[in-house]
Design an enzyme around this catalytic site. Sequence first.
Site, PDB file in Angstrom:
ATOM      1  N   SER A 150       0.875  -1.176   0.000  1.00  0.00           N
ATOM      2  CA  SER A 150       0.000   0.000   0.000  1.00  0.00           C
ATOM      3  C   SER A 150       0.909   1.221   0.000  1.00  0.00           C
ATOM      4  CB  SER A 150      -0.849  -0.013   1.283  1.00  0.00           C
ATOM      5  OG  SER A 150      -1.458   1.242   1.483  1.00  0.00           O
ATOM      6  N   TYR A 163      -1.434  -0.825  10.599  1.00  0.00           N
ATOM      7  CA  TYR A 163      -1.590  -1.093   9.155  1.00  0.00           C
ATOM      8  C   TYR A 163      -0.323  -0.640   8.417  1.00  0.00           C
ATOM      9  CZ  TYR A 163      -3.763  -1.144   4.490  1.00  0.00           C
ATOM     10  OH  TYR A 163      -4.059  -1.409   3.167  1.00  0.00           O
TER      11      TYR A 163
HETATM   12  N1  LIG Z   1      -8.683  -0.519  -1.154  1.00  0.00           N
HETATM   13  C1  LIG Z   1      -7.677   0.277  -0.894  1.00  0.00           C
HETATM   14  O1  LIG Z   1      -7.819   1.511  -0.816  1.00  0.00           O
HETATM   15  C2  LIG Z   1      -6.305  -0.299  -0.700  1.00  0.00           C
HETATM   16  C3  LIG Z   1      -5.216   0.566  -0.741  1.00  0.00           C
HETATM   17  C4  LIG Z   1      -3.946   0.044  -0.567  1.00  0.00           C
HETATM   18  C5  LIG Z   1      -3.762  -1.307  -0.392  1.00  0.00           C
HETATM   19  N2  LIG Z   1      -4.856  -2.138  -0.344  1.00  0.00           N
HETATM   20  C6  LIG Z   1      -4.610  -3.556  -0.130  1.00  0.00           C
HETATM   21  O2  LIG Z   1      -5.221  -4.296  -1.163  1.00  0.00           O
HETATM   22  C7  LIG Z   1      -5.453  -5.633  -0.721  1.00  0.00           C
HETATM   23  C8  LIG Z   1      -6.838  -6.075  -1.128  1.00  0.00           C
HETATM   24  O3  LIG Z   1      -7.783  -5.337  -0.394  1.00  0.00           O
HETATM   25  P1  LIG Z   1      -9.117  -4.744  -1.034  1.00  0.00           P
HETATM   26  O4  LIG Z   1      -9.016  -3.269  -0.965  1.00  0.00           O
HETATM   27  O5  LIG Z   1      -9.412  -5.388  -2.316  1.00  0.00           O
HETATM   28  O6  LIG Z   1     -10.163  -5.167   0.112  1.00  0.00           O
HETATM   29  P2  LIG Z   1     -11.461  -6.120   0.098  1.00  0.00           P
HETATM   30  O7  LIG Z   1     -11.920  -6.118   1.513  1.00  0.00           O
HETATM   31  O8  LIG Z   1     -12.394  -5.691  -0.957  1.00  0.00           O
HETATM   32  O9  LIG Z   1     -10.859  -7.549  -0.287  1.00  0.00           O
HETATM   33  C9  LIG Z   1     -10.027  -8.269   0.589  1.00  0.00           C
HETATM   34  C10 LIG Z   1     -10.305  -9.759   0.424  1.00  0.00           C
HETATM   35  O10 LIG Z   1      -9.403 -10.457   1.303  1.00  0.00           O
HETATM   36  C11 LIG Z   1     -10.126 -11.482   1.976  1.00  0.00           C
HETATM   37  N3  LIG Z   1      -9.467 -11.786   3.253  1.00  0.00           N
HETATM   38  C12 LIG Z   1      -9.502 -11.091   4.411  1.00  0.00           C
HETATM   39  N4  LIG Z   1      -8.802 -11.726   5.364  1.00  0.00           N
HETATM   40  C13 LIG Z   1      -8.314 -12.849   4.791  1.00  0.00           C
HETATM   41  C14 LIG Z   1      -7.519 -13.929   5.264  1.00  0.00           C
HETATM   42  N5  LIG Z   1      -7.089 -13.974   6.540  1.00  0.00           N
HETATM   43  N6  LIG Z   1      -7.191 -14.916   4.400  1.00  0.00           N
HETATM   44  C15 LIG Z   1      -7.635 -14.893   3.109  1.00  0.00           C
HETATM   45  N7  LIG Z   1      -8.420 -13.920   2.624  1.00  0.00           N
HETATM   46  C16 LIG Z   1      -8.739 -12.897   3.446  1.00  0.00           C
HETATM   47  C17 LIG Z   1     -11.513 -10.920   2.160  1.00  0.00           C
HETATM   48  O11 LIG Z   1     -12.472 -11.961   2.385  1.00  0.00           O
HETATM   49  C18 LIG Z   1     -11.721 -10.176   0.839  1.00  0.00           C
HETATM   50  O12 LIG Z   1     -12.293 -11.026  -0.133  1.00  0.00           O
HETATM   51  C19 LIG Z   1      -5.202  -5.627   0.779  1.00  0.00           C
HETATM   52  O13 LIG Z   1      -3.926  -6.172   1.058  1.00  0.00           O
HETATM   53  C20 LIG Z   1      -5.218  -4.147   1.133  1.00  0.00           C
HETATM   54  O14 LIG Z   1      -4.470  -3.847   2.275  1.00  0.00           O
HETATM   55  C21 LIG Z   1      -6.114  -1.662  -0.510  1.00  0.00           C
END
Ligand SMILES: NC(=O)c1ccc[n+]([C@@H]2O[C@H](COP(=O)([O-])OP(=O)(O)OC[C@H]3O[C@@H](n4cnc5c(N)ncnc54)[C@H](O)[C@@H]3O)[C@@H](O)[C@H]2O)c1
Length: 274
Positions: A150, A163
């Site tokens: 991130s 985080y």
């Molecule tokens: N959305 C943002 O703004 C953003 C920004 C920077 C980084 N990220 C990173 O992107 C990645 C994906 O997140 P997202 O934004 O798509 O969120 P999201 O919540 O839409 O998707 C995350 C997915 O991970 C699954 N998950 C959660 N805990 C888990 C576990 N212990 N084992 C397996 N699966 C698990 C959830 O069920 C979900 O399907 C994450 O690592 C997040 O930190 C997101």
Amino acid sequence: MRLFGKKIKPSQNAFAVVTGAGSGIGRSFALELAKRGGTVVCSDIDLDAAKETVALIEELGAKAFAVKCDVGNAKQVEKLAEQAEQLMQHPTTLVINNAGVGLGGKFDEMTLDDWKWVANVNLWGVVHGCHYFVPKFKQLGRGAIINVASAASYTAAPEMTAYNVTKAGVRALSETLSAELRKHNIKVNVLCPTLVPTNIIKNGKVPHKGLLDYALTNLAFTTSDKVAKLTLDRLDKDQLYTIPQIDAKLFWLMKRTAPNLYAKFLGTSYRLMK
Ligand SMILES: NC(=O)c1ccc[n+]([C@@H]2O[C@H](COP(=O)([O-])OP(=O)(O)OC[C@H]3O[C@@H](n4cnc5c(N)ncnc54)[C@H](O)[C@@H]3O)[C@@H](O)[C@H]2O)c1
């Protein structure tokens, strides 16, 4: 990356495993890989969500499999690595360590259990993924890893300590592996976005959920589909970093060129906002 003298792109016709593939960025990665001719193991702690992604991929005429896996559990990730190969009937060529959760709040109001929860998924989940797939890639003689960190890995935004720490760890892990694994023909990319509209706020433990979810949905400069496409293209070009949005790039530049000034700017902005 070359195979029998032919240059191959890791995102094309991949045999891929995506963690957290049931939603957001993970689902976008899975779909984009399928569009690029890949076979995808969609793993998620939420099996029904993973199955939904598989159904979307099958609509595209591609092959995919849903596997339940909690990335925080080493044994389950070990099993995922074995199962993936059996399901796809081919060694895995790309792993995307994407699963993650959101956690916010003031440092002194966060419990140690909160720290352990977010570290177990966001950092240990990625360590587990690398730990069990790297030996397989070495054996195969090639492979690729995308770790989803991130912009929080370098922005140091207040009220996101735990985080931020997990994501800084994911970036350091990726940077180190990139150097260490190059001689084994294993490519690494680390994704560092700012806001991407997904379910991360809804699914996470964060204060002011409504407000933050509004910001995520309405103020983001990109979509999860665009982020996934760009990251796979960057991997194919053998680039270590994917920093997708303009604000992410600006913070990256400020942090590296004027780190002390950046820290003061951050502290002052936070005080004024409060
Ligand atoms: N959305 C943002 O703004 C953003 C920004 C920077 C980084 N990220 C990173 O992107 C990645 C994906 O997140 P997202 O934004 O798509 O969120 P999201 O919540 O839409 O998707 C995350 C997915 O991970 C699954 N998950 C959660 N805990 C888990 C576990 N212990 N084992 C397996 N699966 C698990 C959830 O069920 C979900 O399907 C994450 O690592 C997040 O930190 C997101």
